[in-house]
Design a protein around this motif. Sequence first.
Motif, PDB file in Angstrom:
ATOM      1  N   LYS A   1      38.970  74.549 -38.808  1.00  0.00           N
ATOM      2  CA  LYS A   1      39.403  75.036 -40.117  1.00  0.00           C
ATOM      3  C   LYS A   1      39.300  73.929 -41.154  1.00  0.00           C
ATOM      4  CE  LYS A   1      42.572  78.558 -38.324  1.00  0.00           C
ATOM      5  NZ  LYS A   1      43.965  79.089 -38.358  1.00  0.00           N
ATOM      6  N   VAL A   2      39.115  74.329 -42.388  1.00  0.00           N
ATOM      7  CA  VAL A   2      39.000  73.388 -43.496  1.00  0.00           C
ATOM      8  C   VAL A   2      40.051  73.754 -44.538  1.00  0.00           C
ATOM      9  CG1 VAL A   2      37.504  72.488 -45.314  1.00  0.00           C
ATOM     10  CG2 VAL A   2      36.539  73.076 -43.086  1.00  0.00           C
ATOM     11  N   PHE A   3      40.745  72.755 -45.032  1.00  0.00           N
ATOM     12  CA  PHE A   3      41.734  72.962 -46.087  1.00  0.00           C
ATOM     13  C   PHE A   3      41.041  73.551 -47.314  1.00  0.00           C
ATOM     14  CE2 PHE A   3      44.637  71.285 -49.456  1.00  0.00           C
ATOM     15  CZ  PHE A   3      45.785  71.925 -49.023  1.00  0.00           C
ATOM     16  N   PRO A   4      41.737  74.407 -48.085  1.00  0.00           N
ATOM     17  CA  PRO A   4      41.101  75.017 -49.257  1.00  0.00           C
ATOM     18  C   PRO A   4      40.449  74.032 -50.224  1.00  0.00           C
ATOM     19  CG  PRO A   4      43.162  76.125 -48.788  1.00  0.00           C
ATOM     20  CD  PRO A   4      43.075  74.971 -47.841  1.00  0.00           C
ATOM     21  N   ILE A   5      40.929  72.792 -50.257  1.00  0.00           N
ATOM     22  CA  ILE A   5      40.244  71.737 -51.011  1.00  0.00           C
ATOM     23  C   ILE A   5      39.595  70.842 -49.960  1.00  0.00           C
ATOM     24  CG2 ILE A   5      40.469  69.928 -52.760  1.00  0.00           C
ATOM     25  CD1 ILE A   5      43.121  71.245 -53.572  1.00  0.00           C
ATOM     26  N   GLU A   6      38.309  71.068 -49.709  1.00  0.00           N
ATOM     27  CA  GLU A   6      37.650  70.533 -48.524  1.00  0.00           C
ATOM     28  C   GLU A   6      37.724  69.016 -48.417  1.00  0.00           C
ATOM     29  OE1 GLU A   6      33.266  70.836 -46.330  1.00  0.00           O
ATOM     30  OE2 GLU A   6      33.735  72.045 -48.087  1.00  0.00           O
ATOM     31  N   SER A   7      37.637  68.313 -49.513  1.00  0.00           N
ATOM     32  CA  SER A   7      37.584  66.849 -49.476  1.00  0.00           C
ATOM     33  C   SER A   7      38.880  66.223 -48.986  1.00  0.00           C
ATOM     34  CB  SER A   7      37.257  66.308 -50.873  1.00  0.00           C
ATOM     35  OG  SER A   7      38.263  66.693 -51.808  1.00  0.00           O
ATOM     36  N   LEU A   8      39.940  67.004 -48.870  1.00  0.00           N
ATOM     37  CA  LEU A   8      41.242  66.472 -48.463  1.00  0.00           C
ATOM     38  C   LEU A   8      41.532  66.704 -46.976  1.00  0.00           C
ATOM     39  CD1 LEU A   8      43.454  67.598 -51.501  1.00  0.00           C
ATOM     40  CD2 LEU A   8      42.092  65.519 -51.241  1.00  0.00           C
ATOM     41  N   THR A   9      40.614  67.330 -46.237  1.00  0.00           N
ATOM     42  CA  THR A   9      40.856  67.695 -44.844  1.00  0.00           C
ATOM     43  C   THR A   9      40.661  66.510 -43.903  1.00  0.00           C
ATOM     44  OG1 THR A   9      39.923  69.876 -45.360  1.00  0.00           O
ATOM     45  CG2 THR A   9      40.282  69.364 -43.038  1.00  0.00           C
TER      46      THR A   9
END
Length: 315
Positions: free
Chosen positions: A164-172
């Motif tokens: 899964k990827v956090f809705p703001i991808e750069s923060l995952t």
Amino acid sequence: MKNSPWLVIGAGAIGLFWACKLEKLGYKVHLVYRSESPGKRITLESFTDEGGTQEVISSKHKVKIFLAKELTESYDKVLLCTKSFDLADAFNQVSNYITPDADVACLCNGLGAQEILQESIQNSQTLWAGTTSEGVLKVDVNHIKHTGLGDTFFGEWTPSDATKVFPIESLTVKNIRQRMLEKLAVNAVINPITAIFNIQNGDLLNEEYKPLIKATLDELADIFTHPKFCFIQESQHLTSDNLRNRVNTIAQLTRLNRSSMHEDLRLRRQTENNYISGFLINNSPITLPIQQLLYDGVEFEEQREEVKKKLLSIT
């Protein structure tokens, strides 16, 4: 997904900051406040731009504001920016307005509250635990100052088989528990000591506190490297030298700041003591006399002067 609004819970410094940040990223933001209304426009005052240039930049950010009882929409992206002890209760107040497949994120100090929140959310929802080093100061109900650039990361609190990827991808990130333990270690030194002695973060580097800091770090290293510690896989790298470098760096970078626990004691508010020193004491396989003193000094005002003497007598 970007067309649906983020529901941000909490109108403290971090909640207001993230409401502004999300609005700047192009999201609609609905902000839930508990007591004082921040109004529809939030002022964000930054002393550095994204490139680190030293200048004052002021911007206005428009958000919709609600009390929890005023919500009517359903949300698939939720960010809880509350104190640790309020986390589960804040979620429960808005849970009827959160979709079954929602991403539920939280930013709070310490450990323990995340596990309680995990038990409150549905199995089909994803809990993202977060940690941030952004420096933010709330100066009015709708006015915040961004006092220091930092990093923010989110990771699944209970990792799933699916990637899964956090809705703001750069923060995952995948190692969120490791990052949270690293922050817990720093908080377990800076927060209670600055609160008990009523000092700024940079004062910890003064000669009079060096024996106490060293002893506190050595004790923490004993927990984090102990084979029976519950998070040993994520914490075993936190040796005395590693911790010393982290604490000294943060104390220097935030030398003029006052820790959140310092401010909570000063303003006679409930602290996150149970989720920092309390968490360590309750989950340690060994006795922690220094963390116990720090816990007592924060928790019991009548013991504070005696605790100070004992802490300063440590060699």
